[in-house]
Design a protein around this motif. Structure first.
Motif, PDB file in Angstrom:
ATOM      1  N   ILE A 268       0.862  -1.182   0.000  1.00 38.10           N
ATOM      2  CA  ILE A 268       0.000   0.000   0.000  1.00 38.10           C
ATOM      3  C   ILE A 268       0.900   1.234   0.000  1.00 38.10           C
ATOM      4  CG2 ILE A 268      -1.945  -1.131   1.152  1.00 38.10           C
ATOM      5  CD1 ILE A 268      -1.011   0.085   3.782  1.00 38.10           C
ATOM      6  N   GLY A 312      -7.440 -12.630   1.538  1.00 37.47           N
ATOM      7  CA  GLY A 312      -6.879 -11.415   0.952  1.00 37.47           C
ATOM      8  C   GLY A 312      -7.846 -10.584   0.145  1.00 37.47           C
ATOM      9  N   VAL A 314     -10.466  -7.918  -0.786  1.00 38.27           N
ATOM     10  CA  VAL A 314     -10.907  -6.636  -0.243  1.00 38.27           C
ATOM     11  C   VAL A 314     -11.977  -6.067  -1.162  1.00 38.27           C
ATOM     12  CG1 VAL A 314     -10.251  -4.270   0.332  1.00 38.27           C
ATOM     13  CG2 VAL A 314      -8.695  -6.167   0.858  1.00 38.27           C
ATOM     14  N   GLU A 390      -9.665   1.282  -0.154  1.00 43.70           N
ATOM     15  CA  GLU A 390      -9.272  -0.099  -0.420  1.00 43.70           C
ATOM     16  C   GLU A 390      -7.996  -0.479   0.332  1.00 43.70           C
ATOM     17  OE1 GLU A 390      -7.743  -2.773  -4.263  1.00 43.70           O
ATOM     18  OE2 GLU A 390      -7.954  -0.587  -4.395  1.00 43.70           O
ATOM     19  N   HIS A 391      -7.083   0.479   0.484  1.00 43.55           N
ATOM     20  CA  HIS A 391      -5.800   0.177   1.121  1.00 43.55           C
ATOM     21  C   HIS A 391      -5.947  -0.077   2.623  1.00 43.55           C
ATOM     22  CE1 HIS A 391      -4.227   2.441  -2.545  1.00 43.55           C
ATOM     23  NE2 HIS A 391      -3.929   1.164  -2.710  1.00 43.55           N
ATOM     24  N   LYS A 394      -6.648  -3.666   2.675  1.00 38.57           N
ATOM     25  CA  LYS A 394      -5.444  -4.466   2.449  1.00 38.57           C
ATOM     26  C   LYS A 394      -4.546  -4.488   3.686  1.00 38.57           C
ATOM     27  CE  LYS A 394      -5.148  -4.029  -2.589  1.00 38.57           C
ATOM     28  NZ  LYS A 394      -4.334  -3.553  -3.749  1.00 38.57           N
ATOM     29  N   SER A 398      -3.780  -8.000   5.630  1.00 36.20           N
ATOM     30  CA  SER A 398      -2.379  -8.407   5.747  1.00 36.20           C
ATOM     31  C   SER A 398      -1.963  -8.554   7.200  1.00 36.20           C
ATOM     32  CB  SER A 398      -1.475  -7.386   5.049  1.00 36.20           C
ATOM     33  OG  SER A 398      -1.757  -7.303   3.671  1.00 36.20           O
ATOM     34  N   SER A 412     -10.791 -11.838   4.845  1.00 33.84           N
ATOM     35  CA  SER A 412     -11.299 -10.940   3.809  1.00 33.84           C
ATOM     36  C   SER A 412     -11.905  -9.716   4.491  1.00 33.84           C
ATOM     37  CB  SER A 412     -12.350 -11.635   2.932  1.00 33.84           C
ATOM     38  OG  SER A 412     -13.538 -11.847   3.660  1.00 33.84           O
TER      39      SER A 412
END
Length: 676
Positions: A268, A312, A314, A390-391, A394, A398, A412
């Motif tokens: 990101i 993972g 998103v 969105e980041h 993520k 993560s 998710s």
């Protein structure tokens, strides 16, 4: 090139001459440890030239002691340096750092001094230290160099500028000395134990750029006796300093102290590290915000069966950041779904609370509160670098996978920004919150046979043991009984272990045979007995991370509570820092107990000493913080009106004032059985 041994000898000679020039008395504010290094080494409180000379001679003309005394006098003469420099850091700040020093979010400490050849090189080293969970202190020209390169400095970024000269690096050592006394049970004057503690438990390294004077070289070299490896970036030869290249220096230093960390970059466009967790994003710095009373927002973590979710993945439902107006408040729903063979439904709320930590790990993202009270901001700087909603997803996906690899097989994240969909999703989340609360609401200590221990703080306080019950949080306020239970299930060999209560010795004070057996073993035989509900009789040990202190005031037959944020003098005649300095480090001190603030709301608070009716004084800040909940609790117990009978600094600043106040309001403690 500079010969370290030769420069050190010149520097020591200069320090020997300069210490005789001290004239003005000196002291630091907001500490119970005087000049901490001198006090830790000798037990002598140094505040003038005579005491400085005595300690200097007693420690064999130690350059660290000389540097501490000289800088203290210089500060007394000239005053503290202006922002961004912190100078001497208060005991309160160090105690706030205490839990971070043991929970894994800080793995070690670093001091960076000198004049870097380029700001970019220094910035890269400091960013690596942040990413590798190191708390970093800065002294000298490195500070303006970093500021000029756009690096954000301050405690909230774990890059702390101590002063404008490398000489201010002495404050790095005085922090280590206080950590040893606060958390490690090191008695002032026990030099051998201090040095052993610093070498074995303080995972500290020193990184040196060029440009040090001979006195500064003597100071830095003196830190070797504490077990700190000195890593040189050019110019210095000889001695035992370790030469290193900028790209290798952090790794080499951490290897020297046995600090191991695996950092996986998250794809990101902003940094991600616990180093950013303490930052704030002010209104003028934010690009957009969510929740905080200005828009609906919530967060929820749910367990799913394996195969139900895609690891993972998103998903953003609604507008992205580029469709939002700068400065606006927008709706947000954060839904994290997790799956794993060993995952259990009971783990949901514990994992859900990590959303707060993980969002704050982002260099440009900020998060407060939990459940449907969250408040999230993204900074203008982050958005300018390309950060989107969105980041955040993520980042969360993560970090959950990284931090819980043995528990979670898939994570998710769904982020809802559609204003028409957030209210319905939040209502569904609130039903889940209610179901969870119903499972633990009203749980009492008598409902369970197992309590849980916490020995996280043994990293710094080797003999301290917390016993956590449904009605008593850990002293730091961060770990509940349910947290302990789940932590044990997730990591059976970890710091949270089940403790069988065993036979009752004294139900009133909360003393049990099984707890005594566990505490004796876990404290390495130092503590024989422990009561859970008494300040007066064998109270729990104190690590130093406690949120507040409860202590007896014999003059008024009562007990007062002072929280660490209070900086004034209490009716006991002492500040919080002074009180904390007498009971931390794993000590068991009858008449004193470290507690969490929420323990004041528990039915078990002071039960062994007569109950909450013994409470005679608290600072106004904590009274206001607890007011609505405490008044409701008091009303339940038939004590309506008691809240106004608790003194504070506005009604009773001294013990004499408190005696008058309690007589005037008719406080019940005055008529209770004598505490002593």
């Amino acid at each position: 090139m500079i010969d370290v041994e030769l420069a050190k000898k010149h520097g020591e000679t200069q320090l020997l001459e300069r210490i005789t020039t001290i004239r003005k008395p000196f002291s630091y504010e907001e500490t119970a440890y005087h000049l901490p290094i001198s006090f830790a080494l000798t037990g002598i409180a140094v505040h003038d030239r005579e005491a400085a000379a005595e300690v200097f001679a007693k420690t064999g003309n130690n350059p660290i002691v000389a540097s501490e005394c000289l800088l203290a006098e210089s500060t007394a003469v000239s005053g503290k340096e202006p922002d961004p420099y912190t100078g001497f850091i208060s005991d309160t700040v160090i105690r706030k750092l205490g839990y971070s020093l043991v929970d894994g979010s800080i793995l070690g400490l670093a001091l960076v001094v000198g004049t870097p050849e380029s700001a970019g090189s220094a910035a890269a080293i400091c960013r690596e230290l942040q990413e590798k969970y190191m708390l970093t202190f800065l002294a000298g020209p490195v500070v303006p160099g970093l500021s000029g390169a756009g690096v954000k400095l301050g405690l909230e970024y774990r890059l702390i500028p101590l002063g404008s000269a490398p000489f201010h690096g002495i404050h790095f050592v005085d922090i280590i000395a206080r950590v040893a006394m606060m958390f490690g049970g090191v008695t002032p004057g026990d030099t051998h134990r201090l040095l052993a503690y610093a070498a074995e438990r303080a995972k500290a390294i020193v990184i040196v750029f060029p440009g040090l004077t001979d006195e500064e070289i003597a100071l830095v070299d003196g830190m070797r006796v504490l077990g700190f490896p000195i890593l040189s970036l050019g110019e210095y030869v000889g001695g035992t300093w370790i030469s290193a290249k900028p790209e290798d220096v952090v790794r080499l230093g951490m290897e020297q102290k046995g600090i191991r960390v695996n950092v996986t970059a998250i794809p990101i466009p902003m940094g991600c590290s616990p180093a950013f967790e303490g930052k704030s994003i002010r209104k003028e710095e934010m690009y957009v915000e969510f929740g905080g009373g200005r828009s609906p927002a919530f967060e929820l973590l749910r367990m799913r069966s394996p195969g139900e979710i895609t690891d993972g993945q998103v998903t953003v439902i609604g507008p992205e950041i580029d469709a939002m107006k700068e400065g606006s408040a927008n709706p947000l729903g954060i839904i994290v779904e997790v799956a794993g063979k060993t995952m259990k439904k009971d783990y949901e709320p514990v994992l859900e609370r990590r959303i707060h930590n993980f969002v704050n790990y982002g260099e440009g993202s900020w998060h407060v509160a939990q459940r449907d009270l969250i408040w999230v901001r993204l900074s203008k700087e982050a958005v300018a670098k390309g950060v989107k909603i969105e980041h955040i997803g993520k980042l969360l996906a993560s970090k959950f996978r990284m931090d819980f690899p043995n528990l979670l097989d898939a994570v998710s994240v769904t982020l809802i920004t559609d204003g028409s969909k957030v209210p319905g999703a939040r209502k569904a989340a609130e039903q889940v919150y209610a179901e969870r609360d119903a499972r633990i609401k009203g749980m009492h200590d008598t409902d369970v046979d197992l309590y849980y221990s916490c020995t996280l703080c043994q990293t710094f306080a080797p003999n301290h043991v917390c016993i956590i019950t449904p009605e008593r949080l850990a002293l730091c306020g961060a770990i509940s009984w349910l947290d302990g239970k789940i932590a044990y299930e997730m990591s059976p060999s970890g710091a949270n272990q089940p403790v069988e209560k065993g036979a009752v010795i004294n139900a009133q004070t909360g003393e049990y045979e099984g707890i005594n057996r566990f505490v004796k073993k876990a404290s390495h035989g130092e503590i024989e007995r422990c009561s859970l509900y008494s300040v007066m009789e064998v109270p729990m040990t104190c690590c130093g991370c406690f949120e507040a202190i409860a202590l007896m005031l014999p003059e008024v037959n009562g007990i007062m509570v002072v929280n660490r944020e209070f900086k004034g003098i209490t009716p006991s005649g002492m500040t919080f820092s002074t009180l904390a300095g007498t009971i931390g480090g794993g000590a068991q001190t009858p008449g004193f107990a470290g507690i969490s603030k929420n323990f004041i709301l528990s039915d078990k608070f002071l039960k062994g000493d007569g109950g909450i009716e013994r409470l005679v004084w608290m600072p106004s800040q904590i009274k206001e913080e607890l007011k609505s909940r405490l008044e409701a609790k008091l009303a339940e117990r038939g004590l309506a009106g008691f809240f106004e009978k608790i003194g504070d600094e506005t009604t009773a600043a001294t013990i004499e004032d408190l005696m008058v106040f309690l007589e005037r309001v008719g406080h019940p403690a005055l008529a209770m059985k004598p505490l002593v």
